[in-house]
Design a protein around this motif. Structure first.
Motif, PDB file in Angstrom:
ATOM      1  N   GLU A  80       0.842  -1.207   0.000  1.00  0.00           N
ATOM      2  CA  GLU A  80       0.000   0.000   0.000  1.00  0.00           C
ATOM      3  C   GLU A  80       0.875   1.254   0.000  1.00  0.00           C
ATOM      4  OE1 GLU A  80      -3.380   2.256   2.762  1.00  0.00           O
ATOM      5  OE2 GLU A  80      -2.519   0.341   3.413  1.00  0.00           O
ATOM      6  N   LEU A  81       1.898   1.247   0.824  1.00  0.00           N
ATOM      7  CA  LEU A  81       2.820   2.378   0.900  1.00  0.00           C
ATOM      8  C   LEU A  81       3.506   2.614  -0.440  1.00  0.00           C
ATOM      9  CD1 LEU A  81       4.451   4.520   2.492  1.00  0.00           C
ATOM     10  CD2 LEU A  81       5.976   2.661   3.214  1.00  0.00           C
ATOM     11  N   ASP A  82       3.916   1.533  -1.102  1.00  0.00           N
ATOM     12  CA  ASP A  82       4.585   1.660  -2.395  1.00  0.00           C
ATOM     13  C   ASP A  82       3.682   2.303  -3.443  1.00  0.00           C
ATOM     14  OD1 ASP A  82       6.877   0.529  -1.409  1.00  0.00           O
ATOM     15  OD2 ASP A  82       6.461  -1.483  -2.191  1.00  0.00           O
ATOM     16  N   GLY A  83       2.381   2.170  -3.254  1.00  0.00           N
ATOM     17  CA  GLY A  83       1.432   2.717  -4.223  1.00  0.00           C
ATOM     18  C   GLY A  83       1.090   4.182  -3.995  1.00  0.00           C
ATOM     19  N   LEU A  84       1.564   4.749  -2.882  1.00  0.00           N
ATOM     20  CA  LEU A  84       1.274   6.161  -2.603  1.00  0.00           C
ATOM     21  C   LEU A  84       2.036   7.072  -3.560  1.00  0.00           C
ATOM     22  CD1 LEU A  84       1.300   6.305   1.305  1.00  0.00           C
ATOM     23  CD2 LEU A  84      -0.671   6.121  -0.220  1.00  0.00           C
ATOM     24  N   PHE A  85       1.354   8.112  -4.011  1.00  0.00           N
ATOM     25  CA  PHE A  85       1.984   9.105  -4.884  1.00  0.00           C
ATOM     26  C   PHE A  85       2.753  10.108  -4.033  1.00  0.00           C
ATOM     27  CE2 PHE A  85       1.727  13.297  -6.999  1.00  0.00           C
ATOM     28  CZ  PHE A  85       2.501  13.011  -8.112  1.00  0.00           C
ATOM     29  N   ILE A  86       4.017  10.333  -4.361  1.00  0.00           N
ATOM     30  CA  ILE A  86       4.826  11.326  -3.644  1.00  0.00           C
ATOM     31  C   ILE A  86       4.700  12.649  -4.387  1.00  0.00           C
ATOM     32  CG2 ILE A  86       7.139  11.983  -2.886  1.00  0.00           C
ATOM     33  CD1 ILE A  86       7.823   9.043  -2.643  1.00  0.00           C
ATOM     34  N   GLU A  87       4.077  13.616  -3.731  1.00  0.00           N
ATOM     35  CA  GLU A  87       3.838  14.921  -4.352  1.00  0.00           C
ATOM     36  C   GLU A  87       5.053  15.796  -4.244  1.00  0.00           C
ATOM     37  OE1 GLU A  87       1.134  18.001  -2.544  1.00  0.00           O
ATOM     38  OE2 GLU A  87      -0.115  17.405  -4.253  1.00  0.00           O
ATOM     39  N   LYS A  88       5.580  16.238  -5.384  1.00  0.00           N
ATOM     40  CA  LYS A  88       6.797  17.057  -5.387  1.00  0.00           C
ATOM     41  C   LYS A  88       6.482  18.416  -5.997  1.00  0.00           C
ATOM     42  CE  LYS A  88       9.695  12.955  -5.902  1.00  0.00           C
ATOM     43  NZ  LYS A  88      10.817  12.327  -6.638  1.00  0.00           N
ATOM     44  N   LYS A  89       6.683  19.454  -5.162  1.00  0.00           N
ATOM     45  CA  LYS A  89       6.516  20.822  -5.677  1.00  0.00           C
ATOM     46  C   LYS A  89       7.094  21.807  -4.694  1.00  0.00           C
ATOM     47  CE  LYS A  89       1.799  21.449  -3.891  1.00  0.00           C
ATOM     48  NZ  LYS A  89       0.446  21.866  -4.223  1.00  0.00           N
TER      49      LYS A  89
END
Length: 205
Positions: free
Chosen positions: A196-205
């Motif tokens: 589940e953690l691997d599927g999280l989108f990491i938001e970069k901005k």
């Protein structure tokens, strides 16, 4: 003769009215000028005040040993599950409490670190969530919201699928994936949370 006197009076009244009008216009222009200067000064002071906060962290200084604000900008995903329930960092109480490391944009999955040497423990400190090697404590500090390792349940930490004994001193790296679990999960359940953690989108901005 009478007409001349009346004409002079009329001119005097007109001249007086003109002087009064000119005086009012001058005072209005002066007032506008003063107001503009005051606004400019307030704007300049406010800009530099917030710039100072943003750049130096004067209002909320970083932890001892932290680098200069802005010298790094790293992102990591995090998932916290207590007895299977996800802890929601997207709530306003957990958003942008420090310029050094935070959650932002109503996103509770991505940690943003804006300075070197700022650890996860400091992040949790700023959002008033208790975290040490053995306990995870909600901000209200109620006994029923304190989850500590005992004979039946344990607090566990994983970074990039690797189990680690402590998280508080960890300084996240770009694209790290951090899992915090409390319960008595078996390995299959842990693996499911890691997926589940691997599927999280990491938001970069």
């Amino acid at each position: 003769m009478g007409n001349n006197r009346e004409s002079r009076r009329e001119k005097e009244r007109e001249n007086y009215a003109d002087r009064q009008k000119a005086s009012k216009q001058k005072n209005t222009l002066i007032a506008i000028g003063v107001f503009a200067v005051v606004i400019a000064i307030v704007g300049y002071a406010s800009y530099h005040y917030y710039e100072k906060i943003a750049v130096t962290g004067t209002q909320m200084s970083g932890p001892p040993g932290a680098g200069k604000l802005g010298d790094e900008h790293e992102h990591a995903a995090i998932l916290v599950r207590i007895f299977g329930d996800e802890f929601d960092f997207s709530l306003p109480d957990y958003q942008v409490k420090s310029p050094y490391i935070h959650f932002e944009s109503q996103n509770g999955d991505t940690i943003h670190r804006h300075a070197s040497n700022v650890n996860i423990g400091y992040l949790f400190h700023t959002i008033k969530v208790g975290l040490d090697d053995n306990c995870f404590t909600f901000p209200d500090k109620k006994p029923e919201h304190t989850f500590c390792t005992n004979e039946d349940y344990s607090l566990k930490f994983y970074v990039n699928h690797e189990k680690i004994p402590s998280l508080t001193d960890y300084v996240l790296n770009e694209d790290d994936r951090i899992l915090v679990l409390y319960g008595n999960e078996n390995q299959t359940q842990v693996d499911n949370y890691l997926m589940e953690l691997d599927g999280l989108f990491i938001e970069k901005k």
